[in-house]
Design an enzyme around this catalytic site. Sequence first.
Site, PDB file in Angstrom:
ATOM      1  N   GLU A   1      -5.416  -3.957 -32.485  1.00  0.00           N
ATOM      2  CA  GLU A   1      -5.710  -4.486 -33.822  1.00  0.00           C
ATOM      3  C   GLU A   1      -5.779  -3.319 -34.794  1.00  0.00           C
ATOM      4  O   GLU A   1      -6.495  -2.349 -34.557  1.00  0.00           O
ATOM      5  CB  GLU A   1      -7.024  -5.262 -33.809  1.00  0.00           C
ATOM      6  CG  GLU A   1      -7.363  -5.947 -35.126  1.00  0.00           C
ATOM      7  CD  GLU A   1      -8.598  -6.829 -35.001  1.00  0.00           C
ATOM      8  OE1 GLU A   1      -8.726  -7.522 -33.970  1.00  0.00           O
ATOM      9  OE2 GLU A   1      -9.439  -6.812 -35.918  1.00  0.00           O
TER      10      GLU A   1
ATOM     11  N   GLU B   1     -13.523  -6.783 -29.042  1.00  0.00           N
ATOM     12  CA  GLU B   1     -14.697  -6.188 -29.681  1.00  0.00           C
ATOM     13  C   GLU B   1     -16.011  -6.744 -29.127  1.00  0.00           C
ATOM     14  O   GLU B   1     -16.931  -7.060 -29.866  1.00  0.00           O
ATOM     15  CB  GLU B   1     -14.628  -6.380 -31.200  1.00  0.00           C
ATOM     16  CG  GLU B   1     -13.451  -5.667 -31.826  1.00  0.00           C
ATOM     17  CD  GLU B   1     -13.385  -5.781 -33.340  1.00  0.00           C
ATOM     18  OE1 GLU B   1     -14.218  -6.501 -33.925  1.00  0.00           O
ATOM     19  OE2 GLU B   1     -12.502  -5.154 -33.935  1.00  0.00           O
TER      20      GLU B   1
END
Length: 822
Positions: free
Chosen positions: A515, A424
């Site tokens: 994720e 991220e």
Amino acid sequence: MLQKSYILSALILLSSFFYSCKKSSSEVSHAPRKISFNEDWQFFLGDSSKMASSGAQWRTLNVPHDWSIEGEFSPKHPAGVGGGALPGGLGWYKKKFSLAAKDSTRLTAVTFDGVYQDSKVWINGKYLGNRPNGYIGFQYDLTLFLHYGNEPNEILVKVNNAHQPNSRWYSGSGIYRNVWLTKTDKLHVPLWGTFVTTPQVSRDSALIQVEARLVNQYRSVKNGILETSLIYRDQQVNLVASEFEIQAQDTSEVTQQIKVLQPQLWSTEDPQLYSVVTRIKVGGEVVDEYTTKFGIRDFTFDLEKGFILNGEQLKIKGVNNHHDLGPLGAAVNKRAIERQLEIMKEMGVNGIRTAHNPPAPELLELTDEMGFIVMAESFDMWENAKTANDYSNFWDEWHERDVKDMLLRDRNHPSIFIWSIGNEVPEQWSERGAEIGRELARITKEFDPTRPVTAGMNPPVHTNEDDVTLQFDEPQQPNALAGSGALDLIGYNYAHQTWPKHQVNFPQPPFIATETTSALATRGFYEFPSDTTKIWPVRWDIPFDGGNPDHTISAFDQVRTPWGSTHETTWKIIKKHEFLSGFYIWTGFDYLGEPTPYGWPSRSSYFGIVDLAGFPKDTYYMYKSEWTNEPVLHILPHWNWEEGQIVDVWAYYNKADEVELFLNGETMGTKKKQGDDLHVMWRFPFKKGILRAVSKKDGKVVLEKEVRTAGEPAKLTIQPDRSSIKADGQDLSFITVNITDENGIIAPRANNVVHFEVTGGGKIEAVASGDPTSHESFKGTSHSALNGKVLVVIRAGKEAGPVEVTATANGLQKATTTINLE
């Protein structure tokens, strides 16, 4: 100058000349080159001015050590609640040691598996270096500065974790991984100096390639033989040998190939391991020996078929885990890691993502041995910071060195199948992110071309159930990292609505969900109705003022974050589509820090399928019913409610067509899963008594399970996970204490304070209950239960004998168990 010598078929013939039959590896000398350097350190917490004062108190301890876990919880600590609400600071470690005079002709080095963070090291007053990254291993050569004989040596380590916040979760502080002292000849294989690959694999034969780096620190040319043995189950399978010549103060790389017939393949169900033992011989004498474990397996990620291992499709059923070990903190303990993996394996998990950093070596040793598909991750941030004092401050100087060292250290592990270069990262939306991604991918392929590269990329945002096309915060700037060409796998963090359209959105790189989920629960707490979904918080960037005043969250699978999805929703999508190679759930275990959706007084996460103490939440059994061949029947919730209250009852089951539910002997109906349902549900007014579920297949009973109304708490029961452990100073026994009524039924709301006493050669290492809001120390001798359960962890001493552990609580019958140290 780097020289290479390629050993081809002639050397395979040479092996048969030297060894015409198998030899036991025990016939070969195994002089230890690496010894534990963990014991008898002294520790001081504070700045150097206080350390220098005459009244400074140093504490003797063993490492691995995490000083943060010893502190008090407070939202005022610089790490913040997101960082676990525990203190950081500045710590010092020192250790005296002696070396024999004969060691003066050898090289001596110290290896740290990880120090959090920004460490500096001195030996006998001479500065050796600095390593900012708290998750990477490193080594210093001590040789030039050492004393031998009667004069002792002193190593000093400064650990600077004072600049906080530097992490989005609990980091721990200190020399929190193992330390090793290494002694080698001046002609040797250096740290992480081998690379074992299997370029050709079938069930009939395999070709093994061993690249060994040799270092000559003598002042003269060295000639010798590099001999490499292939070992399986302590038996030598094959051997190759080659001559080498290395100039003074130079290095050489030797590549050898070994063929093995009928190889034993590594898989998640049967993780077979081999070793190569690399020996350097000069004048017929072995001067150095280096062992590398590895596995033989063949795999690919396919756009149509997903993940294929050894020719067979395999769905990756993984979890993310942070590096902390719950109440033990960040200090590495192999048994504690093993327990976590055992709990996951029993649930049916076959994959681990090391979120979001290089893990401890012990984790990878265990995933090799136990059979997990590991996604090894390097960074949580690149140039752009996520917290004020994080790794981005060191990026320019250190990122290339750190990713190389991670690759060199870990690339021989057969359990690693994927390298993740980031999680991220804000740069993913810019051309700069594409540039960094290509750089990291290039480095990764240089040191390991055998595995795919991915990154955990933020979702396309503002998705909804009806729109499965990729959407971005700024549509004119699509995800540059995804389109950079750097990634062999497109790694999705969340965005589950888009997964079925992966092949449309990305016609080339295959899929991996790096994720997923981010569902929330408190173990043992339930709310009704259970068939509504709650989104907590409403948005990630808005403070949450909802939820429950006591910071609880229903353990029915009904609460998720706005970026996530429930467990059942997520698995249904992955299960349905063959081309979806698999996923890694956020998270396997609760972890310290990041108590989404709440803030203080919560101090640890609610994401785990298993709580911080290692007690499973109810969704554990949903996965177990889907992912294992073991018959499962699990009913929830507990059976202590108000008379007449409308309650829901769920059942997770497998190996059966239907489940019939009985209340006090009266049938409440038979339920069957419909469509892609993963559970069945009943709704009716509560009556105390016995709730019994019966699963049936073709009319025959498969399993029966009961839940009973508990009376008032009356006694304690105690159960260790292992009653015999090693007397090595490291082994642990995890002991569960239940609070029950007089009939042994767990009191589902009991929160009594339980006290522990230990006699014999063990000690209390930690106590916990899994309560995300508890501010009691994990290092105490007592702890409040959460919904009828509490844990005590006993560490073994070094003397064999019995250890008696007694649990007491006011007004309750005590319980005792004995642990044998062997």
